[in-house]
Design a protein around this motif. Structure first.
Motif, short mmCIF file in Angstrom:
data_model
loop_
_atom_site.label_atom_id
_atom_site.label_comp_id
_atom_site.label_asym_id
_atom_site.label_seq_id
_atom_site.Cartn_x
_atom_site.Cartn_y
_atom_site.Cartn_z
N ASP A 54 -61.69 -50.95 46.66
CA ASP A 54 -62.49 -49.71 46.68
C ASP A 54 -63.27 -49.50 45.38
O ASP A 54 -63.87 -48.45 45.17
CB ASP A 54 -61.62 -48.50 46.98
CG ASP A 54 -60.54 -48.26 45.92
OD1 ASP A 54 -60.47 -49.02 44.93
OD2 ASP A 54 -59.76 -47.31 46.10
N GLY A 55 -63.28 -50.49 44.47
CA GLY A 55 -64.05 -50.39 43.24
C GLY A 55 -63.29 -49.86 42.05
O GLY A 55 -63.81 -49.82 40.94
N LYS A 56 -62.04 -49.46 42.23
CA LYS A 56 -61.23 -48.96 41.13
C LYS A 56 -60.59 -50.11 40.38
O LYS A 56 -60.34 -51.18 40.93
CB LYS A 56 -60.16 -48.02 41.65
CG LYS A 56 -60.72 -46.77 42.27
CD LYS A 56 -59.62 -45.92 42.83
CE LYS A 56 -60.25 -44.74 43.56
NZ LYS A 56 -59.30 -44.12 44.47
N VAL A 57 -60.31 -49.87 39.10
CA VAL A 57 -59.65 -50.87 38.26
C VAL A 57 -58.31 -50.31 37.82
O VAL A 57 -58.22 -49.17 37.35
CB VAL A 57 -60.50 -51.20 37.01
CG1 VAL A 57 -59.80 -52.23 36.15
CG2 VAL A 57 -61.88 -51.68 37.41
N LEU A 58 -57.27 -51.11 37.96
CA LEU A 58 -55.93 -50.72 37.51
C LEU A 58 -55.56 -51.58 36.31
O LEU A 58 -55.70 -52.80 36.34
CB LEU A 58 -54.92 -50.93 38.64
CG LEU A 58 -55.20 -50.19 39.94
CD1 LEU A 58 -54.18 -50.60 41.00
CD2 LEU A 58 -55.19 -48.70 39.73
N LEU A 59 -55.10 -50.93 35.26
CA LEU A 59 -54.67 -51.62 34.04
C LEU A 59 -53.19 -51.35 33.83
O LEU A 59 -52.72 -50.22 34.00
CB LEU A 59 -55.42 -51.10 32.82
CG LEU A 59 -56.93 -51.26 32.79
CD1 LEU A 59 -57.49 -50.58 31.55
CD2 LEU A 59 -57.33 -52.72 32.83
N HIS A 60 -52.44 -52.39 33.42
CA HIS A 60 -51.03 -52.20 33.10
C HIS A 60 -50.63 -53.17 32.00
O HIS A 60 -50.79 -54.39 32.14
CB HIS A 60 -50.14 -52.44 34.32
CG HIS A 60 -48.69 -52.32 34.02
ND1 HIS A 60 -48.07 -51.11 33.82
CD2 HIS A 60 -47.75 -53.27 33.85
CE1 HIS A 60 -46.80 -51.32 33.56
NE2 HIS A 60 -46.58 -52.62 33.56
N CYS A 61 -50.12 -52.62 30.91
CA CYS A 61 -49.61 -53.44 29.82
C CYS A 61 -48.10 -53.55 29.98
O CYS A 61 -47.40 -52.54 29.99
CB CYS A 61 -49.95 -52.84 28.46
SG CYS A 61 -49.23 -53.79 27.09
N PHE A 62 -47.60 -54.78 30.11
CA PHE A 62 -46.18 -54.99 30.31
C PHE A 62 -45.37 -54.76 29.02
O PHE A 62 -44.15 -54.73 29.07
CB PHE A 62 -45.92 -56.38 30.89
CG PHE A 62 -46.32 -56.47 32.33
CD1 PHE A 62 -45.49 -56.02 33.33
CD2 PHE A 62 -47.57 -56.96 32.67
CE1 PHE A 62 -45.87 -56.07 34.66
CE2 PHE A 62 -47.97 -57.03 34.00
CZ PHE A 62 -47.12 -56.58 35.00
#
Length: 70
Positions: free
Chosen positions: A37-45
């Motif tokens: 849907d064009g969204k970006v998800l960021l996650h720092c482990f």
């Protein structure tokens, strides 16, 4: 967007890893996912906050919507 991060590697399709710009990251610990849907998800482990990641690379939360990969 990906150009703002170091050591970007693709993990198939819309998934990438990169070095987190917030902490001294020698091995990529940041997950970047471009949703359909064009969204970006960021996650720092390592536990870095998304707001800190965005601030460090000069982005805002609104940049995570309808984003171009490059």
């Amino acid at each position: 967007m990906l150009a703002r991060f170091r050591k970007v590697k693709t993990h198939g399709g819309n998934r990438y890893t990169a070095c987190c710009p917030v902490h001294d990251d020698k091995h990529p610990s940041l997950s970047i996912y471009f949703a359909d849907d064009g969204k970006v998800l960021l996650h720092c482990f390592a536990g870095c906050r998304t707001a800190d990641i965005l601030d460090t690379v000069g982005l805002t939360y609104t940049d995570l919507f309808h984003c171009e990969r490059w």
